[in-house]
Design a protein around this motif. Structure first.
Motif, PDB file in Angstrom:
ATOM      1  N   ASN A   1      35.868  31.047  22.824  1.00  0.00           N
ATOM      2  CA  ASN A   1      37.028  31.919  22.996  1.00  0.00           C
ATOM      3  C   ASN A   1      36.980  33.094  22.034  1.00  0.00           C
ATOM      4  OD1 ASN A   1      40.090  32.560  22.096  1.00  0.00           O
ATOM      5  ND2 ASN A   1      40.059  31.950  24.246  1.00  0.00           N
ATOM      6  N   LYS A   2      36.605  32.818  20.790  1.00  0.00           N
ATOM      7  CA  LYS A   2      36.498  33.886  19.799  1.00  0.00           C
ATOM      8  C   LYS A   2      35.385  34.853  20.172  1.00  0.00           C
ATOM      9  CE  LYS A   2      35.878  34.689  14.840  1.00  0.00           C
ATOM     10  NZ  LYS A   2      35.665  34.052  13.513  1.00  0.00           N
ATOM     11  N   LYS A   3      34.311  34.325  20.731  1.00  0.00           N
ATOM     12  CA  LYS A   3      33.168  35.149  21.083  1.00  0.00           C
ATOM     13  C   LYS A   3      33.452  36.037  22.290  1.00  0.00           C
ATOM     14  CE  LYS A   3      28.272  34.757  22.350  1.00  0.00           C
ATOM     15  NZ  LYS A   3      27.161  33.809  22.618  1.00  0.00           N
ATOM     16  N   LEU A   4      34.273  35.528  23.221  1.00  0.00           N
ATOM     17  CA  LEU A   4      34.468  36.232  24.484  1.00  0.00           C
ATOM     18  C   LEU A   4      35.829  36.929  24.603  1.00  0.00           C
ATOM     19  CD1 LEU A   4      32.983  33.611  26.972  1.00  0.00           C
ATOM     20  CD2 LEU A   4      31.908  35.683  26.141  1.00  0.00           C
ATOM     21  N   SER A   5      36.695  36.787  23.598  1.00  0.00           N
ATOM     22  CA  SER A   5      38.034  37.367  23.717  1.00  0.00           C
ATOM     23  C   SER A   5      37.969  38.889  23.852  1.00  0.00           C
ATOM     24  CB  SER A   5      38.880  36.980  22.500  1.00  0.00           C
ATOM     25  OG  SER A   5      38.249  37.415  21.299  1.00  0.00           O
ATOM     26  N   ARG A   6      37.086  39.526  23.089  1.00  0.00           N
ATOM     27  CA  ARG A   6      36.984  40.988  23.173  1.00  0.00           C
ATOM     28  C   ARG A   6      36.296  41.416  24.462  1.00  0.00           C
ATOM     29  NH1 ARG A   6      34.561  44.053  18.069  1.00  0.00           N
ATOM     30  NH2 ARG A   6      36.468  43.090  17.244  1.00  0.00           N
ATOM     31  N   SER A   7      35.246  40.707  24.855  1.00  0.00           N
ATOM     32  CA  SER A   7      34.539  41.092  26.077  1.00  0.00           C
ATOM     33  C   SER A   7      35.372  40.846  27.324  1.00  0.00           C
ATOM     34  CB  SER A   7      33.216  40.325  26.180  1.00  0.00           C
ATOM     35  OG  SER A   7      33.454  38.939  26.303  1.00  0.00           O
ATOM     36  N   ALA A   8      36.331  39.898  27.249  1.00  0.00           N
ATOM     37  CA  ALA A   8      37.195  39.642  28.413  1.00  0.00           C
ATOM     38  C   ALA A   8      38.060  40.855  28.716  1.00  0.00           C
ATOM     39  CB  ALA A   8      38.072  38.417  28.148  1.00  0.00           C
ATOM     40  N   ALA A   9      38.650  41.456  27.667  1.00  0.00           N
ATOM     41  CA  ALA A   9      39.449  42.656  27.878  1.00  0.00           C
ATOM     42  C   ALA A   9      38.581  43.804  28.390  1.00  0.00           C
ATOM     43  CB  ALA A   9      40.138  43.058  26.571  1.00  0.00           C
ATOM     44  N   GLN A  10      37.355  43.888  27.876  1.00  0.00           N
ATOM     45  CA  GLN A  10      36.448  44.935  28.346  1.00  0.00           C
ATOM     46  C   GLN A  10      36.050  44.695  29.795  1.00  0.00           C
ATOM     47  OE1 GLN A  10      33.232  44.724  25.532  1.00  0.00           O
ATOM     48  NE2 GLN A  10      34.310  45.907  23.965  1.00  0.00           N
ATOM     49  N   GLN A  11      35.900  43.429  30.167  1.00  0.00           N
ATOM     50  CA  GLN A  11      35.533  43.119  31.550  1.00  0.00           C
ATOM     51  C   GLN A  11      36.621  43.553  32.515  1.00  0.00           C
ATOM     52  OE1 GLN A  11      34.383  39.014  32.187  1.00  0.00           O
ATOM     53  NE2 GLN A  11      35.020  39.098  34.327  1.00  0.00           N
ATOM     54  N   ILE A  12      37.880  43.269  32.184  1.00  0.00           N
ATOM     55  CA  ILE A  12      38.990  43.705  33.031  1.00  0.00           C
ATOM     56  C   ILE A  12      39.046  45.227  33.097  1.00  0.00           C
ATOM     57  CG2 ILE A  12      41.494  43.720  33.240  1.00  0.00           C
ATOM     58  CD1 ILE A  12      40.353  41.083  33.986  1.00  0.00           C
ATOM     59  N   LYS A  13      38.813  45.876  31.959  1.00  0.00           N
ATOM     60  CA  LYS A  13      38.863  47.339  31.915  1.00  0.00           C
ATOM     61  C   LYS A  13      37.737  47.947  32.740  1.00  0.00           C
ATOM     62  CE  LYS A  13      38.939  51.195  28.633  1.00  0.00           C
ATOM     63  NZ  LYS A  13      38.878  51.570  27.187  1.00  0.00           N
ATOM     64  N   ARG A  14      36.522  47.379  32.619  1.00  0.00           N
ATOM     65  CA  ARG A  14      35.391  47.907  33.383  1.00  0.00           C
ATOM     66  C   ARG A  14      35.598  47.683  34.883  1.00  0.00           C
ATOM     67  NH1 ARG A  14      34.686  50.034  29.377  1.00  0.00           N
ATOM     68  NH2 ARG A  14      32.855  50.145  28.029  1.00  0.00           N
ATOM     69  N   SER A  15      36.184  46.556  35.241  1.00  0.00           N
ATOM     70  CA  SER A  15      36.465  46.299  36.656  1.00  0.00           C
ATOM     71  C   SER A  15      37.429  47.341  37.207  1.00  0.00           C
ATOM     72  CB  SER A  15      37.048  44.891  36.822  1.00  0.00           C
ATOM     73  OG  SER A  15      37.420  44.656  38.153  1.00  0.00           O
ATOM     74  N   ALA A  16      38.469  47.663  36.436  1.00  0.00           N
ATOM     75  CA  ALA A  16      39.418  48.689  36.869  1.00  0.00           C
ATOM     76  C   ALA A  16      38.747  50.050  36.975  1.00  0.00           C
ATOM     77  CB  ALA A  16      40.591  48.746  35.892  1.00  0.00           C
ATOM     78  N   GLN A  17      37.886  50.374  35.980  1.00  0.00           N
ATOM     79  CA  GLN A  17      37.180  51.659  36.021  1.00  0.00           C
ATOM     80  C   GLN A  17      36.262  51.750  37.238  1.00  0.00           C
ATOM     81  OE1 GLN A  17      35.155  51.945  32.279  1.00  0.00           O
ATOM     82  NE2 GLN A  17      36.945  52.716  31.173  1.00  0.00           N
ATOM     83  N   LEU A  18      35.612  50.632  37.557  1.00  0.00           N
ATOM     84  CA  LEU A  18      34.704  50.637  38.704  1.00  0.00           C
ATOM     85  C   LEU A  18      35.463  50.867  40.000  1.00  0.00           C
ATOM     86  CD1 LEU A  18      31.822  50.241  39.713  1.00  0.00           C
ATOM     87  CD2 LEU A  18      32.262  47.774  39.803  1.00  0.00           C
ATOM     88  N   ARG A  19      36.611  50.228  40.145  1.00  0.00           N
ATOM     89  CA  ARG A  19      37.415  50.441  41.349  1.00  0.00           C
ATOM     90  C   ARG A  19      37.914  51.884  41.427  1.00  0.00           C
ATOM     91  NH1 ARG A  19      39.534  45.944  44.116  1.00  0.00           N
ATOM     92  NH2 ARG A  19      38.787  43.958  43.318  1.00  0.00           N
ATOM     93  N   GLU A  20      38.319  52.427  40.284  1.00  0.00           N
ATOM     94  CA  GLU A  20      38.831  53.794  40.271  1.00  0.00           C
ATOM     95  C   GLU A  20      37.754  54.799  40.664  1.00  0.00           C
ATOM     96  OE1 GLU A  20      40.444  54.499  36.438  1.00  0.00           O
ATOM     97  OE2 GLU A  20      41.978  52.931  36.594  1.00  0.00           O
ATOM     98  N   ILE A  21      36.564  54.648  40.090  1.00  0.00           N
ATOM     99  CA  ILE A  21      35.517  55.644  40.366  1.00  0.00           C
ATOM    100  C   ILE A  21      34.989  55.496  41.784  1.00  0.00           C
ATOM    101  CG2 ILE A  21      33.567  54.250  39.524  1.00  0.00           C
ATOM    102  CD1 ILE A  21      32.469  56.814  38.253  1.00  0.00           C
ATOM    103  N   LEU A  22      34.963  54.267  42.311  1.00  0.00           N
ATOM    104  CA  LEU A  22      34.559  54.091  43.702  1.00  0.00           C
ATOM    105  C   LEU A  22      35.608  54.682  44.652  1.00  0.00           C
ATOM    106  CD1 LEU A  22      33.101  50.454  43.658  1.00  0.00           C
ATOM    107  CD2 LEU A  22      31.842  52.603  43.863  1.00  0.00           C
ATOM    108  N   SER A  23      36.883  54.512  44.292  1.00  0.00           N
ATOM    109  CA  SER A  23      37.943  55.089  45.109  1.00  0.00           C
ATOM    110  C   SER A  23      37.861  56.615  45.118  1.00  0.00           C
ATOM    111  CB  SER A  23      39.312  54.637  44.583  1.00  0.00           C
ATOM    112  OG  SER A  23      40.362  55.251  45.302  1.00  0.00           O
ATOM    113  N   ASP A  24      37.622  57.204  43.945  1.00  0.00           N
ATOM    114  CA  ASP A  24      37.470  58.667  43.869  1.00  0.00           C
ATOM    115  C   ASP A  24      36.257  59.133  44.674  1.00  0.00           C
ATOM    116  OD1 ASP A  24      39.683  58.903  42.299  1.00  0.00           O
ATOM    117  OD2 ASP A  24      38.585  59.011  40.403  1.00  0.00           O
ATOM    118  N   THR A  25      35.186  58.360  44.603  1.00  0.00           N
ATOM    119  CA  THR A  25      33.966  58.744  45.327  1.00  0.00           C
ATOM    120  C   THR A  25      34.184  58.739  46.835  1.00  0.00           C
ATOM    121  OG1 THR A  25      32.613  57.811  43.541  1.00  0.00           O
ATOM    122  CG2 THR A  25      31.523  58.215  45.646  1.00  0.00           C
TER     123      THR A  25
END
Length: 609
Positions: free
Chosen positions: A181-205
């Protein structure tokens, strides 16, 4: 931790189904542990009896084994059925909660979030929570119940083995999950953020394909998509690697715990301090006991992802204004069926209202540097009053502040300066009129008072009756037909084989623009709001039906206060008063005929428009 508690609160409506799922899962785990332990004892006892050429009662243990097998099978089936149903119930609760939150946000709050990001929160973030109960909360509760029972039973045979088992369980169920949990707590937030960014840029494209082709920027845009995709995949690989590592480490700990138990038990068997058949039983008991916590590492790996998704969802809810709700039974918020429309009506007072888009948080957020305060106001010290059941027209050129005023009345834009109040005139002895500030009303209460017929309206993919029921869920078939006839849809409705059950298609594609407009008018006729705002109500209607529709609307709304944005001379003649706006200020208030006589600019305005 606060997001975890808020998720638990969302589980409250379905806690019975969830607790039943916990009970069945506990029953399944304990049955499986008991089945393996008793099977080990039974096989060892049968072997020992055969070697010693003695007889033993094999009917009772065989019956117990068969009983535990049946219990395990039945409880496993019930557990899958109940826990998955509870998961779907929780998922529906979260989806409805998110949609209800989005529906209450005003234009400013919605505009602060990109549409692709909002869609990501409605779909991807909610989907990330569909495993919260099944894969996160359920394993934790099962471990809390089963571990003490299993350790207590082993301690009854040998405390040292119980201690080894407990240490191994704590290492697999607590130590390893906390480390992951300690190892992945920061990457989990980044994973959600990257997923949102990917959807946004695909939608714009997708939405900007034409512009990308014109400016030959398609390859550059695709490169950006690939970069975000690689970053997202790297985070997924890190999570999957952590899952694989946890499975491997858990298996090592389980095998070491079992081996340590055998090392302790073998000397006791040799010294005849422990029956030899207990060696197989306790060894298998220790091995099976880890089933109570084997799913905890995976649960703690998924917990940060779920909490990050929950944080993004709850952030929307935290944006809602904290309105001071008036009691629902107050005369101001009463429904038309409760009040007497001939003696009670709702008026409107706008006092010194100013609105400046340059000072709006949204406008400031769109600039990297603070902007100088503009002197231009969309509305500036605007003041006028509308009596109950009075018909008022708003007239003004484009940019005069009409739409801004409507958005402030409906709550779609937050108030900046000045006051907007609603007042109900009660013509009863010993009863005072009621006046309430608009900002103190909740979104639902304000919506119950005001009905807005906007220029742009949405027709849902459903039947005519479905769309009418959105405006008035309790409307009968007779009332819906009457509203359609008043909106000049009666003859068209009679030609439809399915009548009110005719499907309209996505966004009402089976309707013409005029029919769509009339259906929106029929919806408003069914609502009967205390204050009706009409934004160019005759737009899209032919001259033949325009007059008939407006006469029907004004007749049906004779007990409502009507605020009509229009430049149609025929409509202006039927209004009690005209409020003429220019540059966000009231330039004139009088009847239509009086303004025609006194102001040439007014004549040019309605003629030009």
């Amino acid at each position: 931790m606060s997001n975890f508690i808020r998720l638990l609160r969302l589980c409250r409506p379905h806690y019975k189904a969830m607790l039943l799922g916990v009970f069945l899962t506990v029953l399944t785990v304990l049955s499986n542990v008991g089945l393996l332990a008793i099977s080990g004892w039974f096989l060892a006892s049968m072997a020992a009896a055969g070697i010693a050429s003695t007889q033993m009662n094999y009917f009772t243990p065989a019956g117990i084994i068969r009983f535990l097998a049946i219990v395990r099978t039945a409880s496993r089936y019930g557990e899958r059925l109940v826990t998955h149903n509870a998961t779907f119930l929780l998922l529906s609760e979260i989806r409805v909660n998110v949609f209800a939150t989005l529906s209450q946000l005003n234009n400013q709050q919605l505009a602060m979030n990109r549409s692709a990001d909002l869609f990501n929160r409605m779909q991807n973030d909610v989907d990330a929570l569909d495993k919260f109960y099944l894969n996160v909360l359920l394993p934790m509760l099962v471990a809390l119940v089963c571990v003490p029972i299993v350790v207590w039973i082993i301690a009854g045979f040998n405390p040292a083995v119980a201690l080894i088992c407990l240490c191994g369980i704590l290492l697999v169920g607590v130590g390893l999950p906390l480390l992951l949990n300690k190892k992945l707590s920061r990457s989990a937030a980044q994973q959600i953020k990257r997923s949102a960014q990917l959807r946004e840029i695909l939608s714009d494209t997708l939405s900007g394909q034409r512009e990308l082709a014109i400016y030959q920027a398609t390859e550059h845009q695709l490169a950006k998509c690939n970069e975000v995709q690689k970053s997202y995949n790297a985070l997924l690989d890190k999570r999957h690697q952590a899952l694989a590592d946890s499975d491997g480490l858990s298996l090592i700990v389980v095998q070491l715990a079992m081996l340590a138990s055998v090392v302790i038990l073998v000397p006791l068997v040799q010294l005849e301090q422990l029956p030899n058949v207990h060696l197989a039983m306790l060894s298998l008991f220790v091995l099976a006991s880890f089933e109570t916590v084997l799913s905890l590492p995976s649960a703690f790996i998924q917990l940060p992802v779920a909490l990050s998704a929950a944080g993004r969802i709850f952030a929307l809810h935290d944006m809602l204004p904290q309105a001071v709700d008036m009691p629902l039974d107050t005369p101001l918020c009463a429904t038309p069926s409760v009040i007497n429309p001939t003696t009670q009506g709702v008026g409107l007072t706008v006092q010194n209202v100013s609105y400046q888009y340059a000072n709006d948080p949204l406008t400031n957020a769109l600039h990297s540097r603070p902007q100088a305060i503009s002197e231009h106001y969309a509305l500036q010290n605007l003041s006028f009053s509308v009596q109950a059941n009075e018909n008022i027209a708003l007239v003004g050129a484009s940019g005069s502040g009409k739409s801004t005023l409507v958005n402030l009345l409906s709550g779609l834009w937050p108030e900046q300066q000045g006051d907007i109040s609603f007042n109900r005139q009660v013509n009863e002895p010993n009863t005072n009129d009621i006046s309430v500030m608009a900002k103190t009303l909740s979104f639902e209460q304000r919506s119950s008072l005001i009905g807005i017929l906007a220029q742009q309206h949405h027709i849902f993919d459903g039947t005519i009756a479905d769309n009418l029921h959105y405006a008035s869920p309790e409307a009968s078939k007779t009332q819906m037909i009457q509203a359609c006839e008043q909106a000049q849809l009666g003859q068209w409705l009679q030609t439809l084989p399915n009548g009110l059950d005719t499907r309209l298609g996505s966004a009402g594609r089976r309707l013409s623009q005029g029919q769509s407009r009339r259906l929106a008018i029929a919806q408003m006729l069914l609502r009967q709001p205390a204050i009706l705002v009409l934004d160019e109500p005759t737009e899209g209607l032919d001259n033949q039906s325009k007059q008939a529709v407006m006469e029907a609307v004004m007749h049906a709304m004779r007990y409502s206060t009507v605020l009509c944005i229009t430049h149609d001379p025929a409509l202006l003649k039927s209004m009690d008063k005209v409020v003429w706006l220019e540059d966000g200020q009231v330039k004139g208030q009088a009847s239509h005929q009086a303004l025609l006589t006194e102001h040439q600019a007014y004549v040019e305005l309605i003629t030009r428009v």
